[in-house]
Design a protein around this motif. Structure first.
Motif, PDB file in Angstrom:
ATOM      1  N   ALA A 333       0.874  -1.176   0.085  1.00 46.80           N
ATOM      2  CA  ALA A 333       0.050   0.241  -0.036  1.00 46.80           C
ATOM      3  C   ALA A 333       0.776   1.352  -0.017  1.00 46.80           C
ATOM      4  O   ALA A 333       0.566   2.160  -0.791  1.00 46.80           O
ATOM      5  CB  ALA A 333      -1.085   0.055   1.267  1.00 46.80           C
ATOM      6  N   LEU A 334       2.137   1.103   0.808  1.00 47.03           N
ATOM      7  CA  LEU A 334       2.774   2.487   1.187  1.00 47.03           C
ATOM      8  C   LEU A 334       3.781   2.552  -0.180  1.00 47.03           C
ATOM      9  O   LEU A 334       4.612   3.349  -0.184  1.00 47.03           O
ATOM     10  CB  LEU A 334       3.298   2.433   2.315  1.00 47.03           C
ATOM     11  CG  LEU A 334       2.412   2.788   3.482  1.00 47.03           C
ATOM     12  CD1 LEU A 334       2.835   2.703   4.884  1.00 47.03           C
ATOM     13  CD2 LEU A 334       1.728   4.241   3.176  1.00 47.03           C
ATOM     14  N   GLY A 335       4.238   1.435  -0.862  1.00 44.39           N
ATOM     15  CA  GLY A 335       5.061   1.213  -1.767  1.00 44.39           C
ATOM     16  C   GLY A 335       6.554   1.215  -1.328  1.00 44.39           C
ATOM     17  O   GLY A 335       7.438   1.624  -2.062  1.00 44.39           O
ATOM     18  N   LYS A 336       6.904   0.442  -0.123  1.00 42.55           N
ATOM     19  CA  LYS A 336       8.159   0.357   0.071  1.00 42.55           C
ATOM     20  C   LYS A 336       8.221  -0.482   1.458  1.00 42.55           C
ATOM     21  O   LYS A 336       7.401  -1.048   1.699  1.00 42.55           O
ATOM     22  CB  LYS A 336       8.831   1.834   0.583  1.00 42.55           C
ATOM     23  CG  LYS A 336       7.917   2.287   1.936  1.00 42.55           C
ATOM     24  CD  LYS A 336       7.818   3.715   1.955  1.00 42.55           C
ATOM     25  CE  LYS A 336       9.282   4.359   2.324  1.00 42.55           C
ATOM     26  NZ  LYS A 336       9.198   5.700   2.917  1.00 42.55           N
ATOM     27  N   LEU A 337       9.737  -0.892   1.612  1.00 45.73           N
ATOM     28  CA  LEU A 337       9.843  -1.674   2.667  1.00 45.73           C
ATOM     29  C   LEU A 337       9.687  -1.092   3.843  1.00 45.73           C
ATOM     30  O   LEU A 337      10.017   0.122   3.852  1.00 45.73           O
ATOM     31  CB  LEU A 337      11.224  -2.221   2.517  1.00 45.73           C
ATOM     32  CG  LEU A 337      11.872  -2.838   1.300  1.00 45.73           C
ATOM     33  CD1 LEU A 337      13.453  -3.136   1.345  1.00 45.73           C
ATOM     34  CD2 LEU A 337      11.267  -4.375   1.513  1.00 45.73           C
ATOM     35  N   LEU A 338       9.207  -1.653   4.855  1.00 42.15           N
ATOM     36  CA  LEU A 338       8.851  -1.155   6.215  1.00 42.15           C
ATOM     37  C   LEU A 338       9.451  -1.759   7.314  1.00 42.15           C
ATOM     38  O   LEU A 338       9.551  -3.054   7.471  1.00 42.15           O
ATOM     39  CB  LEU A 338       7.365  -0.949   6.215  1.00 42.15           C
ATOM     40  CG  LEU A 338       6.521  -0.165   5.449  1.00 42.15           C
ATOM     41  CD1 LEU A 338       5.004  -0.274   5.559  1.00 42.15           C
ATOM     42  CD2 LEU A 338       6.850   1.317   5.403  1.00 42.15           C
ATOM     43  N   THR A 339       9.898  -1.030   8.411  1.00 47.44           N
ATOM     44  CA  THR A 339      10.381  -1.511   9.582  1.00 47.44           C
ATOM     45  C   THR A 339       9.331  -2.235  10.717  1.00 47.44           C
ATOM     46  O   THR A 339       8.494  -1.177  11.149  1.00 47.44           O
ATOM     47  CB  THR A 339      11.528  -0.630  10.264  1.00 47.44           C
ATOM     48  OG1 THR A 339      12.437  -0.338   9.135  1.00 47.44           O
ATOM     49  CG2 THR A 339      12.127  -1.238  11.496  1.00 47.44           C
ATOM     50  N   SER A 340       9.233  -3.343  10.894  1.00 48.09           N
ATOM     51  CA  SER A 340       8.344  -3.920  12.022  1.00 48.09           C
ATOM     52  C   SER A 340       8.969  -4.277  13.094  1.00 48.09           C
ATOM     53  O   SER A 340      10.146  -4.809  13.152  1.00 48.09           O
ATOM     54  CB  SER A 340       7.632  -5.225  11.452  1.00 48.09           C
ATOM     55  OG  SER A 340       6.869  -4.859  10.080  1.00 48.09           O
ATOM     56  N   GLU A 341       8.260  -4.216  14.387  1.00 48.74           N
ATOM     57  CA  GLU A 341       8.949  -4.604  15.429  1.00 48.74           C
ATOM     58  C   GLU A 341       8.778  -5.830  15.696  1.00 48.74           C
ATOM     59  O   GLU A 341       7.894  -6.780  14.940  1.00 48.74           O
ATOM     60  CB  GLU A 341       8.146  -3.820  16.646  1.00 48.74           C
ATOM     61  CG  GLU A 341       8.301  -2.379  16.869  1.00 48.74           C
ATOM     62  CD  GLU A 341       7.569  -1.592  18.012  1.00 48.74           C
ATOM     63  OE1 GLU A 341       6.684  -2.206  18.540  1.00 48.74           O
ATOM     64  OE2 GLU A 341       7.988  -0.504  18.412  1.00 48.74           O
ATOM     65  N   ASP A 342       9.314  -6.556  16.545  1.00 51.30           N
ATOM     66  CA  ASP A 342       9.471  -7.830  16.981  1.00 51.30           C
ATOM     67  C   ASP A 342       7.949  -8.482  17.446  1.00 51.30           C
ATOM     68  O   ASP A 342       7.182  -7.505  18.149  1.00 51.30           O
ATOM     69  CB  ASP A 342      10.685  -8.524  17.856  1.00 51.30           C
ATOM     70  CG  ASP A 342      10.581  -7.911  19.025  1.00 51.30           C
ATOM     71  OD1 ASP A 342       9.892  -6.777  19.118  1.00 51.30           O
ATOM     72  OD2 ASP A 342      11.199  -8.182  19.987  1.00 51.30           O
ATOM     73  N   TYR A 343       7.587  -9.545  17.177  1.00 50.21           N
ATOM     74  CA  TYR A 343       6.280 -10.059  17.943  1.00 50.21           C
ATOM     75  C   TYR A 343       6.243 -11.635  17.811  1.00 50.21           C
ATOM     76  O   TYR A 343       7.444 -12.200  17.395  1.00 50.21           O
ATOM     77  CB  TYR A 343       5.038  -9.641  17.020  1.00 50.21           C
ATOM     78  CG  TYR A 343       5.090 -10.160  15.473  1.00 50.21           C
ATOM     79  CD1 TYR A 343       4.350 -11.361  15.433  1.00 50.21           C
ATOM     80  CD2 TYR A 343       5.763  -9.418  14.449  1.00 50.21           C
ATOM     81  CE1 TYR A 343       4.269 -11.731  13.890  1.00 50.21           C
ATOM     82  CE2 TYR A 343       5.794  -9.973  13.382  1.00 50.21           C
ATOM     83  CZ  TYR A 343       5.098 -11.104  12.959  1.00 50.21           C
ATOM     84  OH  TYR A 343       5.139 -11.622  11.827  1.00 50.21           O
ATOM     85  N   PHE A 344       5.354 -12.239  18.833  1.00 47.64           N
ATOM     86  CA  PHE A 344       5.252 -13.591  18.782  1.00 47.64           C
ATOM     87  C   PHE A 344       3.981 -14.018  17.978  1.00 47.64           C
ATOM     88  O   PHE A 344       2.886 -13.422  17.681  1.00 47.64           O
ATOM     89  CB  PHE A 344       5.223 -13.987  20.432  1.00 47.64           C
ATOM     90  CG  PHE A 344       6.274 -13.666  21.278  1.00 47.64           C
ATOM     91  CD1 PHE A 344       7.112 -14.640  21.246  1.00 47.64           C
ATOM     92  CD2 PHE A 344       6.437 -12.630  21.800  1.00 47.64           C
ATOM     93  CE1 PHE A 344       8.546 -14.550  21.876  1.00 47.64           C
ATOM     94  CE2 PHE A 344       7.769 -12.445  22.660  1.00 47.64           C
ATOM     95  CZ  PHE A 344       8.694 -13.087  22.465  1.00 47.64           C
ATOM     96  N   GLN A 345       4.267 -15.461  17.678  1.00 48.33           N
ATOM     97  CA  GLN A 345       3.020 -16.028  17.065  1.00 48.33           C
ATOM     98  C   GLN A 345       2.519 -17.441  18.136  1.00 48.33           C
ATOM     99  O   GLN A 345       3.705 -17.958  18.276  1.00 48.33           O
ATOM    100  CB  GLN A 345       3.300 -16.598  15.641  1.00 48.33           C
ATOM    101  CG  GLN A 345       3.584 -15.534  14.669  1.00 48.33           C
ATOM    102  CD  GLN A 345       3.998 -16.165  13.372  1.00 48.33           C
ATOM    103  OE1 GLN A 345       4.891 -16.903  13.203  1.00 48.33           O
ATOM    104  NE2 GLN A 345       3.424 -15.678  12.082  1.00 48.33           N
ATOM    105  N   LEU A 346       1.475 -17.549  18.430  1.00 51.81           N
ATOM    106  CA  LEU A 346       1.084 -18.335  19.164  1.00 51.81           C
ATOM    107  C   LEU A 346      -0.139 -19.085  18.480  1.00 51.81           C
ATOM    108  O   LEU A 346      -1.027 -18.615  17.997  1.00 51.81           O
ATOM    109  CB  LEU A 346       0.687 -17.996  20.767  1.00 51.81           C
ATOM    110  CG  LEU A 346       1.948 -17.085  21.451  1.00 51.81           C
ATOM    111  CD1 LEU A 346       1.101 -16.372  22.489  1.00 51.81           C
ATOM    112  CD2 LEU A 346       2.844 -18.125  21.790  1.00 51.81           C
ATOM    113  N   GLY A 347      -0.265 -20.604  18.498  1.00 50.65           N
ATOM    114  CA  GLY A 347      -1.367 -21.256  18.192  1.00 50.65           C
ATOM    115  C   GLY A 347      -1.082 -22.851  18.085  1.00 50.65           C
ATOM    116  O   GLY A 347      -0.448 -23.267  19.118  1.00 50.65           O
TER     117      GLY A 347
END
Length: 433
Positions: A333-347
């Motif tokens: 959508a924004l047309g660029k690489l974006l910096t994401s914070e770390d996160y967890f996946q649980l399931g």
């Protein structure tokens, strides 16, 4: 051949496996006295759907009675990835397996819609009065909408697809319960994902479903893993731990690649490829990932003489995704690489495996993951090059990160993903020779 069938069924999970063990620890083997060579071919369909609500940090306007920073509900994000995985595994030697996987990605589609709390009239996405460099758009009024320049059009869709990255794997069984009933089955392995897919350029328009964009990140990924299992009657508990190390390959994308063609999408395009802001600093920085899973395979029906088996597989999953600059929920959508914070996946996952003949096995499974809340636009402002303890935006503009965007990377303007979930359905057929 019975062991070959079991190994092939395991390969459909994308994990190395071994005979007479839970799928997570089955492995192809050759040069055994009763089985000189194992070859398995798997054809599997995989569909993953991800959904998230996207919030945006805001400072309440003066006179509103609110103080501090608030999170405004802006968007619903939905992504669908459908692919066909073609996999092959064979034994190089006793309990030593080589595997190869080629994914054919039919669709990698994304869509953004306003939530019920937002609309084009009130959204900060459409009523934007800032340039990427932090300056105010002349004559812009966010209250009336006069002179505003939207961050991106709403609603919006993106369409991608093509050949995915190839995988090559090696796995070895130190112990196998089949050979020594006093020991569990223990596997160690390495999976290598090669950057063979064409480079994904987030700045390219992919809103036409007849002209799908590319999907490659041009990053080498090395996954180290180990897994254990032990059969106890009709139950076989198992465990797996894995860690993935990304290494940037040739032809990686950098946000500075659009400095000449679309400088208005960068905060400081004049700094691109000068000083410390080389391709390594402004390009993709894929996150490291790691995780563990625990599960049990239950076998209520098993007739080895007739090569008939029915098994139920139940597991819990926990993954960690590190901070990085890559293709996230807002990149297209924004047309660029974006910096994401770390996160967890649980399931967890629930699967069934059925075998009615020696050379054929079918498996179906569903996996659900909850992704913890994380910021999607968290680019660093810059680097303290002169050592005075801060990034000097005005007095030393060369310190400013060219890919930092004042419209949404600054605290109080950032986007965050919440209520994020992923569901994956797998259906695979396995053939042994």
């Amino acid at each position: 051949m019975q062991r070959l069938r079991a190994v092939l069924a395991a390969v459909t999970l994308g994990a190395p496996l071994a005979a007479s063990a839970a799928d997570i620890t089955r492995i192809a083997s050759s040069f055994d006295d009763d089985d000189p060579f194992d070859l398995f071919i798997d054809v599997g369909f995989e569909r993953t759907q991800t959904r998230a609500k996207i919030l945006r940090e805001q400072v309440p306007p003066a006179g509103s009675g609110s103080t501090g920073r608030i999170d405004a509900s802006e968007l619903w994000y939905k992504a669908v990835d459908a692919r066909l995985n073609l996999e092959l595994a064979f034994g190089l030697y006793r309990d030593l397996e080589f595997s190869f996987t080629l994914p054919l990605v039919f669709q990698q589609n994304e869509r953004w819609d306003f939530t019920s709390d937002s609309s084009a009239a009130i959204s900060t996405i459409t009523n934007n009065c800032l340039n990427a460099n932090g300056s105010t758009i002349p004559g812009c009024n966010p209250l009336t909408g006069d002179g505003t320049i939207p961050l991106f059009g709403m609603p919006q869709e993106s369409f991608r697809g093509g050949l995915g990255n190839m995988h090559f794997g090696l796995a070895y069984a130190f112990f196998k319960q089949e050979r020594d009933p006093t020991k569990p089955t223990w596997i160690i392995g390495l999976d290598y994902e090669a950057p063979t897919a064409k480079q994904r350029d987030p700045s390219v328009d992919t809103t036409n479903p007849d002209e799908r964009g590319d999907i490659g990140d041009r990053v080498h990924k090395y996954q180290l893993y180990t897994s254990f299992s032990r059969r106890m009657g009709v139950a076989e508990p198992y465990f797996k731990a894995h860690y993935t190390i990304p290494v940037r390959g040739p032809g990686i994308y950098s946000n500075c690649d659009q400095a000449a063609s679309n400088p208005d999408n960068l905060g400081a395009p004049e700094n691109c490829f000068t000083g410390p802001w080389n391709r390594k600093e402004t390009g993709i920085k894929a996150p490291t990932t790691g995780g563990m899973l625990f599960g049990v395979e239950l076998v209520p029906f098993d007739k080895p003489q007739k090569h008939q088996k029915f098994a139920l597989d139940v597991r819990t999953i926990g993954n960690y995704v590190g901070r990085g600059r890559y293709y996230n929920e807002l990149s297209s959508a924004l047309g660029k690489l974006l910096t994401s914070e770390d996160y967890f996946q649980l399931g967890g996952m629930l699967g069934v495996t059925a075998s009615a003949a020696e050379s054929f096995t079918i498996r179906a499974s569903g996996t659900f993951l909850y992704n913890t809340d994380h910021t999607l636009t968290a680019e660093e402002l810059g680097q303290d090059l002169d050592g005075n303890g801060e990034v000097d935006v005005e007095t030393n503009p060369g310190e400013v990160n060219p890919t930092f965007d004042w419209r949404y990377d600054l605290v109080s303007r950032r986007f965050r993903a919440v209520e994020s979930t992923s569901f994956r359905f797998d259906l695979s057929a396995t053939f042994s020779f």
